[in-house]
Motif scaffolding. Structure first.
Motif, short mmCIF file in Angstrom:
data_model
loop_
_atom_site.label_atom_id
_atom_site.label_comp_id
_atom_site.label_asym_id
_atom_site.label_seq_id
_atom_site.Cartn_x
_atom_site.Cartn_y
_atom_site.Cartn_z
N THR A 1 64.20 33.23 26.27
CA THR A 1 64.95 34.33 26.87
C THR A 1 64.49 35.67 26.29
OG1 THR A 1 66.80 32.83 27.19
CG2 THR A 1 67.29 35.18 27.35
N ASP B 1 68.70 29.17 33.54
CA ASP B 1 69.41 28.41 32.51
C ASP B 1 70.91 28.52 32.76
OD1 ASP B 1 70.49 27.29 30.25
OD2 ASP B 1 69.25 28.43 28.83
N ASN C 1 71.97 33.22 29.38
CA ASN C 1 71.84 34.29 28.38
C ASN C 1 71.11 35.51 28.95
OD1 ASN C 1 73.08 32.82 26.40
ND2 ASN C 1 71.19 31.97 25.59
N ASP D 1 63.03 32.65 33.42
CA ASP D 1 63.51 32.13 32.14
C ASP D 1 63.97 30.69 32.37
OD1 ASP D 1 64.39 31.91 29.53
OD2 ASP D 1 66.28 32.98 29.89
MG LIG Z 1 67.31 30.91 26.58
#
Ligand SMILES: [Mg+2]
Ligand SMILES: Nc1ncnc2c1ncn2[C@@H]1O[C@H](COP(=O)(O)OP(=O)(O)O)[C@@H](O)[C@H]1O
Length: 259
Positions: free
Chosen positions: A16, A39, A43, A125
């Motif tokens: 990230t 994800d 995040n 990500d």
């Molecule tokens: Mg991450």
């Protein structure tokens, strides 16, 4: 649009962090940049300042095509070139949809075609586990960046990620090439590199062409500071810490130019 997935099969490997700084730097150089948070822990979405209501479209709807693709793309407050397809914890429910579709590995690639004319580059990500989401984000990639902690755990994460990539290539589920391996949290005491860090980075050089192992991200609180202040490292005066990302940006810039 050039699609780059940041992947590594463990948590805490710098995925990230890498995605975020690449997105900020590419958009600051003037490239229309799409970031994609795949994800379920979301995040990246949080770091970019989003707090979504449960009914707002995310990557889940983008994949399931229940709304138009544009409805899932949000402008960010960082600059006019940086956009996000966010995630929330509901994203986990897409795993069954992907496996039942029979074309899970190519689904995201197909969906991204709808927005490929709007953006020059897409930075994805990836989640930390080997899951259906992981397969579809590797399937969508032209290139992979693999961050891996400069530690025994990080070395293992790199090896497992390369294994997965090899298996997927074997069955035609991806054409992605490795753009770089990025050692993360490399520890130094003054001019001396910690033994575990050195051994891990040497191990990484044995796993891929040594030229693919990028300069390390040093262990430093300053990266977190920059994340929290929604800035790049150079904007905070830590230009030297930005060097690994600069090298990557140079490679990516050339690839965008030749596409
Ligand atoms: Mg991450
Ligand atoms: N250079 C650094 N040194 C130490 N910790 C860092 C550094 N850069 C980022 N971190 C922190 O390390 C943790 C893991 O990084 P993250 O990018 O979230 O990994 P992943 O996405 O692979 O799980 C985060 O809490 C992040 O703030």
């Amino acid at each position: 649009m050039l699609t780059i997935t940041i992947t590594s099969l463990s948590g805490g490997q710098g995925k990230t962090t890498t995605a975020l700084f690449l997105g900020r730097l590419l958009s600051r150089q003037g490239f229309p940049t799409l970031m994609l948070d795949s994800d379920p822990q979301h995040n990246l979405t949080t770091y970019l300042g989003f707090e979504l209501e449960p009914n707002q479209p995310t990557l889940l709807e983008f994949l399931k095509k229940t709304v138009t693709p544009e409805d899932c793309i949000y402008p960010t407050s960082y600059n006019d070139n940086l956009f996000l397809i966010p995630a929330d914890d509901q994203l986990d429910t897409v795993q069954d949809y992907l496996s039942n579709s029979g074309v899970g590995a190519t689904l995201l690639k197909r969906r991204l075609e709808a927005v490929a004319k709007i953006f020059k580059v897409c930075i994805i990500d990836a989640p930390p586990q080997r899951s259906q989401i992981c397969l579809t984000v590797i399937g969508a990639a032209d290139y992979l960046v693999i961050p891996a902690e400069a530690s025994v755990k990080g070395y293992g994460s790199l090896v497992r990620t390369l294994d997965l990539l090899g298996g997927l290539r074997d069955v035609g589920a991806t054409n992605a090439e490795v753009l770089g391996v990025l050692p993360f949290r490399d520890r130094w005491f003054g001019n001396t590199q910690a033994q575990e860090s050195r051994a891990a980075v040497e191990g990484m050089r044995d796993e891929v062409d040594a030229g693919l192992v990028l300069p390390s991200i040093r262990e430093s609180e300053r990266y977190k500071q920059a994340i929290n202040k929604r800035a790049t490292l150079s904007e905070l005066g830590y230009t030297d810490l930005e060097y690994p990302f600069e090298i990557l940006i140079e490679k990516i810039g050339k690839l965008i130019g030749s596409k």
